[in-house]
Design a protein around this motif. Structure first.
Motif, short mmCIF file in Angstrom:
data_model
loop_
_atom_site.label_atom_id
_atom_site.label_comp_id
_atom_site.label_asym_id
_atom_site.label_seq_id
_atom_site.Cartn_x
_atom_site.Cartn_y
_atom_site.Cartn_z
N TYR A 13 3.59 9.99 10.44
CA TYR A 13 3.96 8.71 9.82
C TYR A 13 3.86 8.82 8.30
CZ TYR A 13 3.72 3.70 8.71
OH TYR A 13 3.92 2.44 8.18
N PHE A 14 4.95 8.53 7.60
CA PHE A 14 4.99 8.80 6.17
C PHE A 14 4.09 7.90 5.35
CE2 PHE A 14 8.92 6.31 7.10
CZ PHE A 14 8.67 5.17 6.35
N ASN A 15 3.77 6.69 5.84
CA ASN A 15 2.89 5.84 5.03
C ASN A 15 1.45 6.33 5.04
OD1 ASN A 15 3.15 3.51 3.26
ND2 ASN A 15 1.62 2.57 4.58
N VAL A 17 10.96 12.99 5.08
CA VAL A 17 10.04 11.95 4.62
C VAL A 17 8.78 11.93 5.48
CG1 VAL A 17 10.89 10.01 6.01
CG2 VAL A 17 9.94 9.57 3.76
N PHE A 18 8.87 12.46 6.71
CA PHE A 18 7.73 12.51 7.62
C PHE A 18 6.97 13.84 7.54
CE2 PHE A 18 11.00 9.78 9.43
CZ PHE A 18 10.28 8.64 9.78
N SER A 19 7.50 14.79 6.80
CA SER A 19 6.95 16.15 6.81
C SER A 19 6.32 16.50 5.48
CB SER A 19 8.05 17.17 7.14
OG SER A 19 7.55 18.48 7.04
N PRO A 20 4.98 16.66 5.42
CA PRO A 20 4.35 17.04 4.16
C PRO A 20 4.78 18.42 3.68
CG PRO A 20 2.75 17.07 5.96
CD PRO A 20 3.99 16.44 6.49
N THR A 21 5.26 19.27 4.58
CA THR A 21 5.74 20.60 4.19
C THR A 21 7.26 20.64 3.99
OG1 THR A 21 5.91 21.28 6.51
CG2 THR A 21 3.84 21.76 5.37
N PHE A 76 7.40 6.41 -0.73
CA PHE A 76 7.41 5.13 -1.43
C PHE A 76 8.83 4.57 -1.53
CE2 PHE A 76 3.63 7.36 -2.86
CZ PHE A 76 2.65 6.38 -2.71
N TRP A 77 9.78 5.43 -1.87
CA TRP A 77 11.15 4.95 -2.04
C TRP A 77 11.73 4.52 -0.70
CZ3 TRP A 77 16.19 6.16 -0.63
CH2 TRP A 77 17.19 5.56 -1.40
N VAL A 78 11.51 5.31 0.35
CA VAL A 78 12.03 4.95 1.68
C VAL A 78 11.43 3.63 2.16
CG1 VAL A 78 12.13 5.66 4.10
CG2 VAL A 78 12.55 7.34 2.29
N SER A 79 10.12 3.45 1.97
CA SER A 79 9.47 2.20 2.38
C SER A 79 10.03 1.01 1.61
CB SER A 79 7.96 2.30 2.17
OG SER A 79 7.38 3.25 3.02
N ARG A 80 10.20 1.18 0.32
CA ARG A 80 10.69 0.06 -0.49
C ARG A 80 12.13 -0.30 -0.14
NH1 ARG A 80 8.27 0.86 -6.54
NH2 ARG A 80 9.63 -0.93 -6.90
N ALA A 95 2.58 16.45 -4.97
CA ALA A 95 3.78 17.18 -5.35
C ALA A 95 4.97 16.24 -5.52
CB ALA A 95 4.10 18.25 -4.30
N SER A 96 5.79 16.52 -6.53
CA SER A 96 6.98 15.71 -6.76
C SER A 96 7.96 15.91 -5.61
CB SER A 96 7.63 16.10 -8.08
OG SER A 96 8.83 15.39 -8.29
N ARG A 97 8.58 14.79 -5.15
CA ARG A 97 9.50 14.87 -4.02
C ARG A 97 10.83 14.21 -4.41
NH1 ARG A 97 7.05 13.83 1.79
NH2 ARG A 97 8.33 15.66 2.17
N ASP A 98 11.90 14.72 -3.84
CA ASP A 98 13.21 14.11 -4.03
C ASP A 98 13.16 12.66 -3.55
OD1 ASP A 98 16.25 14.66 -4.48
OD2 ASP A 98 16.11 13.58 -2.58
N ARG A 99 13.83 11.79 -4.27
CA ARG A 99 13.75 10.36 -3.97
C ARG A 99 14.10 10.04 -2.53
NH1 ARG A 99 17.69 5.86 -6.62
NH2 ARG A 99 19.13 6.95 -5.22
N ASP A 100 15.07 10.72 -1.96
CA ASP A 100 15.54 10.39 -0.62
C ASP A 100 14.51 10.69 0.47
OD1 ASP A 100 18.41 9.64 -1.24
OD2 ASP A 100 18.27 11.62 -2.16
N ILE A 101 13.50 11.53 0.16
CA ILE A 101 12.47 11.84 1.15
C ILE A 101 11.09 11.44 0.63
CG2 ILE A 101 13.77 13.69 2.26
CD1 ILE A 101 12.10 15.69 0.62
N ASP A 102 11.05 10.60 -0.39
CA ASP A 102 9.77 10.14 -0.92
C ASP A 102 9.31 8.91 -0.12
OD1 ASP A 102 8.32 8.11 -3.02
OD2 ASP A 102 7.77 10.21 -3.31
#
Length: 460
Positions: free
Chosen positions: A203-205, A428-432, A94-98, A85-92
């Motif tokens: 854990y988001f990763n 970013v940690f919550s799949p829901t 990949f973006w947070v990790s980068r 599912a598409s996610r807002d950048r601030d809670i994505d």
């Protein structure tokens, strides 16, 4: 008018996204014109135009009387970040990790997942590097073997034995890191479309890696005593293949599973033939061992992964997996196929040298003391802002904190990023995406008054 796209262009973008996510692969048949038109609520002529344009580009091809198929060539590159599912950048994830991994000099990182450089045993690492300079040439130049080096094997077996978990040499392997260990496990046990249970929050990763494996992610609510048992039992009805969790010093909540919950999780897993992956990366940050699924299970259906990036060096990439011998054998074959052996012999030898050098336990005792003080200090600094941890962890460097009503921590993170402060918002940690009022703080990275001033300004 600029910014407005036609129905045909929107349909083409939908198909391109499916190709990029590998929901459609080379040779796959596209939906029929009539069925796709009904699904997308457009006219058949719109679908025909979209298919014709993609065929003209060579992305798909028509077979007379058989429909349209994905071409074998011209597939777009697989975009892992666009899977799921598409996610807002601030809670994505990949973006947070980068953001954390490529932080600019001078940035503050209270949202990151590692200790400051000054907290790590740099003298022991330098001493180990000097010793390695005199090591046998095979260590410095050869590929890694598939067996764990004797010294490191003894260290790891001793550590497991202290928890009453006997591990034979054929039940353990080294990996490049704990994340690579999980990647190999996913390769072994999962197929695209399988369901995997994760903690929510978790854990988001884990979520990012699972998206790369094209599986379905199902979140199980996680609380102070571990996963919610009713929700866990209900999730098992989806037929998941794996459950990935932290039993102690849970990331991000800092919670520790209770013995009662641990036994129940294992009982439910056994009935559904569920494999459990227990990430124990934070084990050494816990003052006293608490219940572990791998110990209670005896490595029957639990695979335990770990590493030393949190206590020794994130630059020293070396993790491990412990599990059933037949599973370890299969994982080693996968490791040979994907990376031609285990982690660098230099990393393994340096790790073994530091762990047996006599200073590691003293280093851990110092970390426990400093982190205990830091957790209390950060809790006191956050209290006037109305930010409070949901619990005080037994150890580690995370505080999972609740913000006042009406505050979305993604907005707080976005505001603070402009001040050079990188945070980890709850969703970013919550799949829901059910943790918008929460944020994970790394107490070892919270010494600067700039952080608290920025939080106060963002919440105003």
């Amino acid at each position: 008018m600029t910014g407005i796209i036609t129905k045909t262009e929107a349909l083409i973008q939908v198909l391109r996204d499916r190709l990029a996510r590998r929901a459609l692969g080379p040779g796959d048949r596209l939906p029929s014109i009539r069925r796709f038109a009904e699904t997308m609520n457009v006219s058949p002529s719109t679908v025909v135009e979209a298919y014709d344009r993609l065929a003209a580009e060579g992305v798909i091809r028509a077979r007379r009387g058989a429909g349209f198929y994905v071409a074998d060539a011209n597939m777009p590159p697989m975009k892992v970040a666009q899977m799921g599912a598409s996610r807002d950048r601030d809670i994505d994830p990949f973006w947070v990790s980068r953001q954390a991994l490529s932080a600019a000099p001078g940035s503050l990182q209270p949202g990151c997942g590692w200790l400051p450089e000054a907290w790590m045993p740099q003298n022991a690492l330098r001493k180990g590097l000097r010793a390695l300079a005199k090591a046998d040439g095979t260590v410095l130049t050869n590929y890694a073997g598939v067996q764990v080096p004797d010294t490191l094997l003894r260290v790891l077996q001793t550590r497991f034995a202290e928890e009453s978990l006997p591990v034979a040499p054929d039940q353990i392997m080294l990996t490049g890191c704990a994340s690579q260990a999980l990647d190999l496990i996913c390769r072994l046990f999962l197929n695209p479309g399988d369901t995997v249970l994760v903690d929510d929050p978790g854990y988001f990763n884990f979520h990012a890696l699972l998206r790369a494996h094209r599986v379905q992610i199902a979140g199980v609510p996680h609380g102070p005593a571990g996963p919610d048992l009713d929700a866990f039992a209900a999730a098992l009805q989806q037929g998941p293949r794996l459950y990935i969790t932290n039993s102690a010093l849970h990331n991000p909540t800092g919670a520790t599973i209770s013995p009662q919950v641990a036994y129940r999780v294992l009982s439910l897993a056994a009935k559904q033939d569920l494999i459990i992956v227990e990430d124990d990366t934070f084990a050494d940050l816990e003052p006293e061992p608490s219940p572990r699924l791998a110990v209670l299970d005896g490595l029957n259906r639990v695979l335990r992964i770990g590493g030393f990036s949190k206590t020794l060096s994130a630059s020293l990439r070396c993790g491990h997996v412990a599990g059933r011998s037949d599973w370890i054998e299969a994982l080693i074959d996968l490791q040979v196929a994907t990376s031609f052996g285990g982690p660098s012999p230099v990393a393994a030898e340096l790790l073994a040298g530091v762990l047996t050098g006599g200073s590691y336990r003293k280093h851990l005792a110092d970390l426990h003391r400093r982190l205990s003080l830091a957790r209390k200090r950060v809790t006191a600094h956050l209290a006037p802002l109305g930010i409070a941890p949901i619990l005080q962890p037994r150890g580690g460097f995370y505080l999972w904190c609740r913000f006042p009503d009406g505050i979305d921590t993604a907005e707080i993170a976005r505001h603070c990023l402009g001040d050079g402060i990188i945070l980890a918002p709850g969703n970013v940690f919550s799949p829901t995406e059910s943790a918008s009022r929460f944020m994970r703080f790394n107490v070892a990275q919270m010494d600067s008054p700039r952080i608290y001033a920025a939080l106060q300004a963002a919440m105003a």
